[in-house]
Design a protein around this motif. Structure first.
Motif, PDB file in Angstrom:
ATOM      1  N   ARG A   1     -18.917 -92.674   9.572  1.00  0.00           N
ATOM      2  CA  ARG A   1     -19.177 -91.742  10.672  1.00  0.00           C
ATOM      3  C   ARG A   1     -19.686 -92.489  11.903  1.00  0.00           C
ATOM      4  NH1 ARG A   1     -17.226 -87.226  12.450  1.00  0.00           N
ATOM      5  NH2 ARG A   1     -17.340 -88.316  14.422  1.00  0.00           N
ATOM      6  N   ILE A   2     -20.609 -93.431  11.691  1.00  0.00           N
ATOM      7  CA  ILE A   2     -21.149 -94.220  12.806  1.00  0.00           C
ATOM      8  C   ILE A   2     -20.066 -95.109  13.395  1.00  0.00           C
ATOM      9  CG2 ILE A   2     -22.839 -95.966  13.499  1.00  0.00           C
ATOM     10  CD1 ILE A   2     -24.053 -93.185  12.980  1.00  0.00           C
ATOM     11  N   GLN A   3     -19.224 -95.691  12.520  1.00  0.00           N
ATOM     12  CA  GLN A   3     -18.132 -96.536  13.022  1.00  0.00           C
ATOM     13  C   GLN A   3     -17.202 -95.731  13.926  1.00  0.00           C
ATOM     14  OE1 GLN A   3     -17.426-100.116  12.337  1.00  0.00           O
ATOM     15  NE2 GLN A   3     -16.413 -99.502  14.240  1.00  0.00           N
ATOM     16  N   LYS A   4     -16.959 -94.486  13.543  1.00  0.00           N
ATOM     17  CA  LYS A   4     -16.104 -93.618  14.346  1.00  0.00           C
ATOM     18  C   LYS A   4     -16.702 -93.397  15.732  1.00  0.00           C
ATOM     19  CE  LYS A   4     -13.582 -89.224  14.036  1.00  0.00           C
ATOM     20  NZ  LYS A   4     -13.353 -88.002  13.217  1.00  0.00           N
TER      21      LYS A   4
ATOM     22  N   ARG B   1     -19.799-105.199  15.385  1.00  0.00           N
ATOM     23  CA  ARG B   1     -20.460-104.922  14.115  1.00  0.00           C
ATOM     24  C   ARG B   1     -21.774-104.195  14.374  1.00  0.00           C
ATOM     25  NH1 ARG B   1     -19.807-110.819  11.045  1.00  0.00           N
ATOM     26  NH2 ARG B   1     -17.521-110.953  11.199  1.00  0.00           N
ATOM     27  N   PHE B   2     -22.317-103.611  13.338  1.00  0.00           N
ATOM     28  CA  PHE B   2     -23.605-102.922  13.502  1.00  0.00           C
ATOM     29  C   PHE B   2     -24.380-102.930  12.187  1.00  0.00           C
ATOM     30  CE2 PHE B   2     -20.488 -99.771  12.238  1.00  0.00           C
ATOM     31  CZ  PHE B   2     -21.148 -99.006  11.280  1.00  0.00           C
ATOM     32  N   LYS B   3     -25.653-102.703  12.301  1.00  0.00           N
ATOM     33  CA  LYS B   3     -26.544-102.580  11.143  1.00  0.00           C
ATOM     34  C   LYS B   3     -27.305-101.277  11.295  1.00  0.00           C
ATOM     35  CE  LYS B   3     -28.011-104.996   7.517  1.00  0.00           C
ATOM     36  NZ  LYS B   3     -27.091-105.612   6.534  1.00  0.00           N
ATOM     37  N   LEU B   4     -27.305-100.465  10.252  1.00  0.00           N
ATOM     38  CA  LEU B   4     -28.011 -99.192  10.305  1.00  0.00           C
ATOM     39  C   LEU B   4     -29.458 -99.357   9.864  1.00  0.00           C
ATOM     40  CD1 LEU B   4     -25.386 -96.680   8.829  1.00  0.00           C
ATOM     41  CD2 LEU B   4     -25.801 -97.306  11.211  1.00  0.00           C
ATOM     42  N   LEU B   5     -30.356 -98.680  10.570  1.00  0.00           N
ATOM     43  CA  LEU B   5     -31.785 -98.673  10.228  1.00  0.00           C
ATOM     44  C   LEU B   5     -32.191 -97.250   9.877  1.00  0.00           C
ATOM     45  CD1 LEU B   5     -33.139-100.901  13.149  1.00  0.00           C
ATOM     46  CD2 LEU B   5     -32.415-101.650  10.870  1.00  0.00           C
ATOM     47  N   GLU B   6     -33.059 -97.120   8.905  1.00  0.00           N
ATOM     48  CA  GLU B   6     -33.450 -95.784   8.452  1.00  0.00           C
ATOM     49  C   GLU B   6     -34.480 -95.145   9.368  1.00  0.00           C
ATOM     50  OE1 GLU B   6     -35.088 -93.563   4.405  1.00  0.00           O
ATOM     51  OE2 GLU B   6     -34.361 -95.635   4.327  1.00  0.00           O
TER      52      GLU B   6
ATOM     53  N   SER C   1     -23.834 -89.855  21.454  1.00  0.00           N
ATOM     54  CA  SER C   1     -23.278 -89.309  20.219  1.00  0.00           C
ATOM     55  C   SER C   1     -24.326 -88.471  19.502  1.00  0.00           C
ATOM     56  CB  SER C   1     -22.840 -90.452  19.288  1.00  0.00           C
ATOM     57  OG  SER C   1     -22.718 -89.997  17.955  1.00  0.00           O
ATOM     58  N   GLY C   2     -23.907 -87.374  18.934  1.00  0.00           N
ATOM     59  CA  GLY C   2     -24.822 -86.540  18.166  1.00  0.00           C
ATOM     60  C   GLY C   2     -25.278 -87.179  16.876  1.00  0.00           C
ATOM     61  N   PHE C   3     -24.632 -88.280  16.505  1.00  0.00           N
ATOM     62  CA  PHE C   3     -24.965 -88.930  15.240  1.00  0.00           C
ATOM     63  C   PHE C   3     -25.772 -90.213  15.426  1.00  0.00           C
ATOM     64  CE2 PHE C   3     -21.133 -86.442  14.380  1.00  0.00           C
ATOM     65  CZ  PHE C   3     -21.575 -85.681  13.298  1.00  0.00           C
ATOM     66  N   ILE C   4     -26.052 -90.581  16.667  1.00  0.00           N
ATOM     67  CA  ILE C   4     -26.824 -91.801  16.931  1.00  0.00           C
ATOM     68  C   ILE C   4     -28.093 -91.444  17.691  1.00  0.00           C
ATOM     69  CG2 ILE C   4     -26.842 -94.040  18.099  1.00  0.00           C
ATOM     70  CD1 ILE C   4     -23.844 -94.221  17.622  1.00  0.00           C
ATOM     71  N   GLU C   5     -29.236 -91.718  17.085  1.00  0.00           N
ATOM     72  CA  GLU C   5     -30.531 -91.404  17.691  1.00  0.00           C
ATOM     73  C   GLU C   5     -30.990 -92.529  18.612  1.00  0.00           C
ATOM     74  OE1 GLU C   5     -33.820 -89.047  18.472  1.00  0.00           O
ATOM     75  OE2 GLU C   5     -32.090 -88.533  17.235  1.00  0.00           O
ATOM     76  N   GLN C   6     -30.888 -93.775  18.147  1.00  0.00           N
ATOM     77  CA  GLN C   6     -31.309 -94.932  18.938  1.00  0.00           C
ATOM     78  C   GLN C   6     -30.324 -96.083  18.702  1.00  0.00           C
ATOM     79  OE1 GLN C   6     -35.253 -95.196  17.176  1.00  0.00           O
ATOM     80  NE2 GLN C   6     -36.208 -94.605  19.107  1.00  0.00           N
TER      81      GLN C   6
END
Length: 595
Positions: A532-535, A552-557, A480-485
């Motif tokens: 956006r990440i959920q999508k 489920r997920f947890k976002l990290l900066e 995904s273009g929106f997920i780096e790691q």
């Protein structure tokens, strides 16, 4: 055996006459490319070997090398090997305590560093390493006690004039079974293990691996290759011997942030890479279409989708491909310099979607498999064949079989002698009549193609009893273009979850297209970002088994980094470190699991 025992020195020497460019290799420094001729390279190897001999280096000694990729790296490597000594390469990203351990464990006699900045990590600890008798700075130093490369070259040149036959005599004493290198595996657990590889382990592997390279050198005028993976890694190092053997100069980049410009300048025909570079490039190509509008955007994504659906057994019609090529693919290939023939990918699993896309735009992209302990290549796609999702078939002289528990086992002349000073660890890895236990899980299809699933230690079991291989899920997520790691977790829990580091640059662009203000704080809690990440996760979940879905997920900066010990120098996730460091975040995901 197909390949007779030989030395690294022999295959490199054979390439001197094949080189049509006159350039042995090049390195970029301060934005400028510095090329070294074949004749100058040979002279430097001779002078440095004799200079090291003057310092007391003898056959069987270990010489450590802590430096970025460069022509000098290759010179040091060949000079040390010419004495029958062994090279101990060290990643520039390794912490000081680990470097100290490697220097002491290997009993390195001479330690090379690229410059004072690289040496700074080791300087406070080096006094305790009594076995190191000399430290040599490649690019010069302000430290009084450090020798310089130029100084050692000058010593060696003088010795060569005094004793013209000494270099050949020393070089001729090197045998195929002599130790060529100690590679300390960065590993995802435990202390580094020194992998012992002989000249023939590596030279034989280089010759066998070259059989599957997707190009014929003679077809190209002044061919070049680009290099960015560290030479401390066996994948790039063995590739460097192949380049030398066939007479193609590698061009070593200075900064991966400049790789786009470097492709344009060098115009390489080939690159060995790990998946992450291609993932980032393909993501950038997809995102670029968002800047377009109307029919232009529609045609762009029509061509992109056509490439993503590429099937080597059922390619698109010629007219479709020609239209897509004229409108889109030819421009994408120009991003790689316009002469790129192929990528060989290793070090980690490559998403089939990425492989399809690269092959679909007209550049070969094949996935291989191997480990440091196997010199490193075990499998790869035979020339002219491709099986998307597979890591290929065994190369010459390699046998592969699958154990009852699914572990991949390998046998052949490229398997290490063992782990240095670790006989117990060696016996744990090589047994059952010489089969090397890779620690990876996979299977062979009816035609002998290998499919690698994940590391054996990475597999985890949900509380429901289902086993999950996290790496394939993670590979799909980062497409995904929106997920780096992404790191998938869930051991002993009811469902899978993930720690996600968004691609903030692309996220900001999406905010702009939606006329939203990108938040200055609490960005991981922002509703737009989370949705956006959920999508993106929902898209991935559609292709997964029920128990593999990321619930489920947890976002990290901040990204996981090598410096923080969260990933290895080859960008593999250190799961034990991640699980420990982010325990609070993971626990919060499962806080209401029973409810």
């Amino acid at each position: 055996m197909k390949y007779e025992p030989t030395t690294i020195l022999s295959i490199v020497e054979q390439g001197y006459e094949k080189n049509k460019t006159g350039v042995f290799s090049a390195v970029k420094r301060n934005g400028e490319w510095i090329e070294t001729s074949v004749d100058d390279f040979k002279q430097m190897v001779r002078d440095l070997a004799l200079g090291l001999h003057e310092l007391g280096v003898r056959k069987g000694d270990k010489i450590s090398l802590h430096a970025e990729n460069s022509t000098e790296w290759l010179v040091i490597d060949q000079a040390v090997l010419s004495l029958g000594a062994a090279v101990v390469p060290i990643y520039t990203t390794q912490p000081g305590e680990q470097i100290k351990y490697i220097l002491e464990n290997s009993e390195a006699k001479v330690h090379f560093v690229s410059n004072d900045e690289v040496f700074a990590e080791t300087k406070p600890l080096i006094k305790e390493v009594t076995n190191v008798k000399a430290i040599v700075s490649i690019l010069g130093s302000n430290h009084e006690k450090l020798r310089t490369l130029d100084e050692i070259l000058e010593m060696g040149h003088k010795k060569g004039e005094e004793d013209p036959s000494l270099f050949e005599k020393l070089r001729n004493d090197v045998e195929p079974d002599d130790l060529a290198t100690l590679i300390y595996t960065s590993g995802t657990t435990g202390v580094p293990k020194g992998v012992m590889l002989t000249h023939h382990n590596i030279a034989g592997n280089a010759l066998a691996a070259y059989e599957i390279f997707p190009f014929e050198v003679d077809k190209y005028e002044k061919p070049t290759v680009l290099s960015y993976l560290p030479l401390a890694h066996m994948f790039e190092r063995t590739a460097s011997y192949i380049y030398a053997y066939v007479g193609i100069p590698p061009y070593y980049i200075e900064d991966t942030d400049e790789i786009k410009e470097d492709f344009g300048h060098v115009k390489p025909i080939y690159l060995v890479t790990v998946p992450r570079l291609l993932e980032k490039i393909v993501t950038g190509i997809k995102v670029k279409g968002q800047e377009m509008s109307g029919i232009k955007k529609q045609l762009y994504y029509w061509a992109v989708n056509l490439a993503e659906d590429y099937d080597p057994d059922n390619p698109p019609s010629k007219w479709k491909w020609k239209i897509a090529d004229k409108l889109v693919y030819s421009k994408i290939r120009e991003l790689f310099g316009g002469r790129m023939v192929g990528f060989n990918v290793g070090g980690a699993a490559l998403s089939p979607n990425i492989a399809r896309f690269i092959n679909g735009i007209g550049i070969y992209c094949g996935l291989g498999y191997g480990l440091t302990e196997t010199s490193p290549v075990l499998t790869g796609p035979p020339k002219g064949e491709l099986n998307i999702g597979s890591s290929g078939k065994p190369i010459a002289d390699v046998e592969i079989k699958i154990a009852e528990d699914g572990e991949i086992l390998a046998k052949g002349p490229y398997i290490m002698k063992g782990y240095y000073k670790m006989p117990e660890k060696t016996e744990e890895a090589i047994y059952d009549e010489g089969w090397f236990h890779t620690g990876d899980i996979g299977h062979l299809d009816d035609d002998g193609w290998l499919f690698v699933t994940d590391r054996k230690k990475s597999l985890f079991k949900l509380s429901t009893g289902k086993y999950v291989a996290p790496q394939p899920i993670e590979n799909t997520l980062v497409n995904s273009g929106f997920i780096e790691q992404a790191v998938v977790v869930g051991s002993e829990h009811k469902f899978c979850a993930a720690l996600i580091v968004p691609n903030w640059e692309n996220m900001k662009k999406r905010f702009e297209t939606k006329a939203h203000q990108f938040p200055d704080e609490n960005i991981t809690e922002n509703e737009f970002v989370v949705k956006r990440i959920q999508k993106e996760i929902d898209k991935v979940n559609k292709e997964l088994s029920k128990w593999e879905k990321v619930k489920r997920f947890k976002l990290l900066e901040d990204q996981f980094t090598i410096d923080d010990g969260e990933i290895t120098p080859t960008l593999k996730i250190k799961r034990n470190v991640i699980n420990k460091k982010y325990k609070e975040q993971i626990d919060s995901i499962y806080a209401d699991e029973e409810s």
